[in-house]
Scaffold this motif. Sequence first.
Motif, PDB file in Angstrom:
ATOM      1  N   HIS A   1       0.866  -1.174   0.000  1.00  0.00           N
ATOM      2  CA  HIS A   1       0.000   0.000   0.000  1.00  0.00           C
ATOM      3  C   HIS A   1       0.902   1.223   0.000  1.00  0.00           C
ATOM      4  O   HIS A   1       2.041   1.171   0.476  1.00  0.00           O
ATOM      5  N   PRO A   2       0.415   2.340  -0.575  1.00  0.00           N
ATOM      6  CA  PRO A   2       1.247   3.541  -0.598  1.00  0.00           C
ATOM      7  C   PRO A   2       1.365   4.144   0.797  1.00  0.00           C
ATOM      8  O   PRO A   2       0.393   4.155   1.557  1.00  0.00           O
ATOM      9  N   ALA A   3       2.544   4.638   1.125  1.00  0.00           N
ATOM     10  CA  ALA A   3       2.731   5.332   2.396  1.00  0.00           C
ATOM     11  C   ALA A   3       1.886   6.605   2.418  1.00  0.00           C
ATOM     12  O   ALA A   3       1.308   6.953   3.436  1.00  0.00           O
ATOM     13  N   GLU A   4       1.808   7.263   1.285  1.00  0.00           N
ATOM     14  CA  GLU A   4       0.985   8.471   1.117  1.00  0.00           C
ATOM     15  C   GLU A   4       0.227   8.332  -0.205  1.00  0.00           C
ATOM     16  O   GLU A   4       0.853   8.218  -1.250  1.00  0.00           O
ATOM     17  N   PRO A   5      -1.101   8.343  -0.183  1.00  0.00           N
ATOM     18  CA  PRO A   5      -1.853   8.189  -1.432  1.00  0.00           C
ATOM     19  C   PRO A   5      -1.747   9.397  -2.369  1.00  0.00           C
ATOM     20  O   PRO A   5      -2.026   9.276  -3.554  1.00  0.00           O
ATOM     21  N   GLU A   6      -1.317  10.536  -1.851  1.00  0.00           N
ATOM     22  CA  GLU A   6      -1.069  11.719  -2.676  1.00  0.00           C
ATOM     23  C   GLU A   6       0.355  12.176  -2.400  1.00  0.00           C
ATOM     24  O   GLU A   6       0.738  12.353  -1.236  1.00  0.00           O
ATOM     25  N   THR A   7       1.125  12.351  -3.472  1.00  0.00           N
ATOM     26  CA  THR A   7       2.541  12.661  -3.300  1.00  0.00           C
ATOM     27  C   THR A   7       3.050  13.495  -4.465  1.00  0.00           C
ATOM     28  O   THR A   7       2.412  13.560  -5.519  1.00  0.00           O
ATOM     29  N   ASP A   8       4.194  14.109  -4.275  1.00  0.00           N
ATOM     30  CA  ASP A   8       4.853  14.803  -5.379  1.00  0.00           C
ATOM     31  C   ASP A   8       5.336  13.767  -6.382  1.00  0.00           C
ATOM     32  O   ASP A   8       5.711  12.650  -6.004  1.00  0.00           O
TER      33      ASP A   8
END
Length: 77
Positions: A37-44
């Motif tokens: 799973h993504p650590a942060e679903p929204e990222t740079d």
Amino acid sequence: MGDRWGVEVDRSVCIGSAQCVHRAPEAFRLDTAMQSHPAEPETDANERILEAAESCPVEAIMITLLGSGEPVFPPED
């Protein structure tokens, strides 16, 4: 300011190969079921995250541009 990405993992497809974690350990985690799973679903936007998605043997990782929803990976046919 650079692009922002939405990062998702299709857990019904993920086989827990951990290639994403090896390529971008700051961006992906494995849970107790050994699925990513993504650590942060929204990222740079980040080249390592793209490399992680490209290295997934089952293409379980989807990256889209936030705002437009345009696919970054996998690319549209």
